[in-house]
Motif scaffolding. Structure first.
Motif, PDB file in Angstrom:
ATOM      1  N   HIS A 103     -10.977   6.385  -5.593  1.00  0.00           N
ATOM      2  CA  HIS A 103     -11.859   5.605  -6.336  1.00  0.00           C
ATOM      3  C   HIS A 103     -12.092   4.409  -5.803  1.00  0.00           C
ATOM      4  O   HIS A 103     -12.888   3.468  -6.359  1.00  0.00           O
ATOM      5  CB  HIS A 103     -11.245   5.636  -7.766  1.00  0.00           C
ATOM      6  N   SER A 129       0.256   4.110 -14.844  1.00  0.00           N
ATOM      7  CA  SER A 129       0.683   5.582 -14.856  1.00  0.00           C
ATOM      8  C   SER A 129       0.909   6.052 -13.483  1.00  0.00           C
ATOM      9  O   SER A 129       1.407   7.464 -13.649  1.00  0.00           O
ATOM     10  CB  SER A 129      -0.903   6.201 -15.468  1.00  0.00           C
ATOM     11  N   GLY A 130       0.660   5.309 -12.460  1.00  0.00           N
ATOM     12  CA  GLY A 130       1.112   5.695 -11.192  1.00  0.00           C
ATOM     13  C   GLY A 130       0.003   6.975 -10.599  1.00  0.00           C
ATOM     14  O   GLY A 130       0.123   7.465  -9.527  1.00  0.00           O
ATOM     15  N   GLU A 131      -1.093   6.521 -11.185  1.00  0.00           N
ATOM     16  CA  GLU A 131      -2.414   7.556 -10.671  1.00  0.00           C
ATOM     17  C   GLU A 131      -2.837   6.937  -9.265  1.00  0.00           C
ATOM     18  O   GLU A 131      -2.829   5.711  -9.083  1.00  0.00           O
ATOM     19  CB  GLU A 131      -3.765   7.452 -11.767  1.00  0.00           C
ATOM     20  N   GLU A 132      -3.179   7.964  -8.353  1.00  0.00           N
ATOM     21  CA  GLU A 132      -3.455   7.591  -6.876  1.00  0.00           C
ATOM     22  C   GLU A 132      -4.955   7.080  -7.324  1.00  0.00           C
ATOM     23  O   GLU A 132      -5.819   7.597  -7.587  1.00  0.00           O
ATOM     24  CB  GLU A 132      -3.451   8.686  -5.972  1.00  0.00           C
ATOM     25  N   LEU A 133      -5.259   5.793  -6.753  1.00  0.00           N
ATOM     26  CA  LEU A 133      -6.598   5.485  -6.785  1.00  0.00           C
ATOM     27  C   LEU A 133      -7.209   5.168  -5.863  1.00  0.00           C
ATOM     28  O   LEU A 133      -8.622   4.862  -5.618  1.00  0.00           O
ATOM     29  CB  LEU A 133      -6.495   3.828  -7.580  1.00  0.00           C
ATOM     30  N   ARG A 162      -4.010   0.165 -16.700  1.00  0.00           N
ATOM     31  CA  ARG A 162      -3.467   1.328 -17.500  1.00  0.00           C
ATOM     32  C   ARG A 162      -3.461   2.470 -16.156  1.00  0.00           C
ATOM     33  O   ARG A 162      -2.416   3.103 -16.218  1.00  0.00           O
ATOM     34  CB  ARG A 162      -4.148   1.809 -18.452  1.00  0.00           C
ATOM     35  N   SER A 163      -4.369   2.416 -15.381  1.00  0.00           N
ATOM     36  CA  SER A 163      -4.369   3.557 -14.278  1.00  0.00           C
ATOM     37  C   SER A 163      -3.051   3.198 -13.396  1.00  0.00           C
ATOM     38  O   SER A 163      -2.150   4.084 -12.885  1.00  0.00           O
ATOM     39  CB  SER A 163      -5.624   3.445 -13.399  1.00  0.00           C
TER      40      SER A 163
END
Length: 124
Positions: free
Chosen positions: A46, A39-43, A35-36
């Protein structure tokens, strides 16, 4: 014999429950990660935590695998009509290490614990 069977089977069930828990954790983590990513979230920030979580679950599974193999081996060894490797070697006229290898190849049962041959319940 009943004591061996009850202790080993109970331990195996606990280990399988632990393995199921680890599998559920990895599956949940995978869904969150998917899911992350969607969403295009920068990982990148993390990535260390992600790596640590997965490494921890892998370590847990390795521990469970080792314990499970040990318990299954002990259970199988207890089922042998002759479970004294020294007696088997003497009857076959073989050195102990060769009798051990023959039994391992024939049954899959190892007479070693932590790399040491077990003779009549004592370390060799």
């Amino acid at each position: 014999m009943n004591d061996i069977r009850n202790n080993q089977i109970g331990g195996i069930i606990d280990l399988l429950d632990g393995m199921d828990t680890v599998t559920d954790k990895v599956a949940a983590f995978s869904a969150m990660l998917e899911r992350s990513l969607e969403s295009g979230e920068e990982l990148r920030m993390h990535s260390f935590g992600i790596s640590e979580i997965l490494d921890e679950q892998c370590r847990s599974l390795r521990e469970i695998e080792n314990e499970l193999r040990s318990k299954i081996n002990a259970f199988a060894k207890g089922k042998l009509a002759i479970n004294n490797i020294s007696e088997v070697a003497r009857a076959a006229g073989l050195p102990i290490h060769k009798a051990e290898l023959c039994l391992f190849l024939a049954t899959g049962i190892s007479f070693r614990e932590a790399g040491k041959l077990q003779l009549d319940g004592a370390n060799a």
